[in-house]
Enzyme design. Structure first.
Site, mmCIF file in Angstrom:
data_model
loop_
_atom_site.group_PDB
_atom_site.id
_atom_site.type_symbol
_atom_site.label_atom_id
_atom_site.label_comp_id
_atom_site.label_asym_id
_atom_site.label_seq_id
_atom_site.Cartn_x
_atom_site.Cartn_y
_atom_site.Cartn_z
ATOM 1 N N ASP A 17 2.714 2.795 -0.862
ATOM 2 C CA ASP A 17 3.440 3.462 0.215
ATOM 3 C C ASP A 17 4.351 2.487 0.961
ATOM 4 O O ASP A 17 3.894 1.459 1.466
ATOM 5 C CB ASP A 17 2.456 4.088 1.204
ATOM 6 N N ASP A 72 2.359 -3.012 -3.654
ATOM 7 C CA ASP A 72 1.861 -1.996 -2.738
ATOM 8 C C ASP A 72 2.498 -0.669 -3.146
ATOM 9 O O ASP A 72 3.515 -0.648 -3.851
ATOM 10 C CB ASP A 72 2.259 -2.396 -1.313
ATOM 11 N N ASP A 80 5.481 -4.110 1.943
ATOM 12 C CA ASP A 80 6.419 -3.868 3.042
ATOM 13 C C ASP A 80 5.825 -4.134 4.412
ATOM 14 O O ASP A 80 6.525 -3.968 5.416
ATOM 15 C CB ASP A 80 6.890 -2.409 2.993
#
Length: 240
Positions: free
Chosen positions: A20, A18, A184
């Site tokens: 961001d 991922d 995240d």
């Protein structure tokens, strides 16, 4: 590092990151662009910490949340569309100014590649700023493929972009179990699970709304920092 469950992990052929909250802290630039939209409407600006809690599921939802104070289902579609266009116009010109790489981001990617494993980036951020960010922070040269949230195959948590990206990076269709998704948030975890891939969660990102230590579905492993990723992979692919 803590284990989410004890089941053995399959060996990875491609590791998909991922962007961001995993490789990049982009909240500074996102907050600036959001508050330009709010300023144009004579609305109070949002603090960075609140914007941080609302990112991760695409710019349209971020804007809807900012316009409604988090009640995105109450946002009028035409208001969101107009504000989103303004947001994108601002963001594309300064999508890296107040953003920073997270600790160990490039080193983790280099470590994976040094083990002979393909790397890729999958984000719900639109492709135009994604390209600029990846080039500015020298991520682009470290990946075998990438997809933004406006890709024709869909966006996370739909498994289709993850599967398509892995196939493109490897130049063949892999067993989904050999794809590792590193992220995240619950969106990243759900994407991996929906695809039949391995979900590795990294603490410390943008998981305020659904903390990864309590979210459903559960990741296969949870690590505290990206520097721990190599230890998970080492048994399958020693450094060359």
């Amino acid at each position: 590092m803590s284990l989410a469950r004890a089941a053995p992990l399959p060996p990875p052929r491609v590791v998909v990151f991922d962007l961001d909250g995993t490789l990049l802290d982009s909240v500074g630039d996102l907050t600036f662009a959001v508050n330009e939209v709010m300023r144009a409407r004579d609305r109070a600006p949002w603090p960075q910490q609140q914007v941080r809690a609302w990112v991760g599921e695409g710019a349209d939802l971020l804007i809807a949340r900012c316009l409604t104070g988090g009640f995105e289902d109450r946002a009028a579609p035409h208001d969101v569309a107009a504000a989103l266009a303004e947001f994108r116009s601002v963001y594309i010109d300064r999508c890296w100014v107040d953003s920073t790489l997270l600790p160990g981001a490039l080193e983790a990617m280099d470590d994976v590649r040094a083990r002979g494993i393909a790397t890729a980036v999958l984000t719900n951020k639109p492709s135009a700023p994604t390209r600029r960010i990846m080039e500015h922070f020298e991520i682009m040269s470290r990946v075998d493929g990438w997809l933004g949230g406006d890709a024709a195959v869909g966006r996370k948590p739909d498994p289709a972009p993850l599967l398509a990206l892995a196939a493109d990076a490897l130049r063949e269709t892999p067993d989904p179990a050999t794809i590792w998704m590193i992220g995240d948030s619950v969106t990243d975890i759900a994407t991996a699970k929906n695809a039949g891939a391995v979900a590795i969660a990294v603490r410390g990102g943008y998981d305020d709304a659904a903390p990864i230590d309590r979210c459903t579905p559960r990741p296969d492993r949870t690590i505290d920092r990206l520097s721990e990723l190599g230890r998970l992979i080492e048994a399958f692919a020693p450094l060359r």
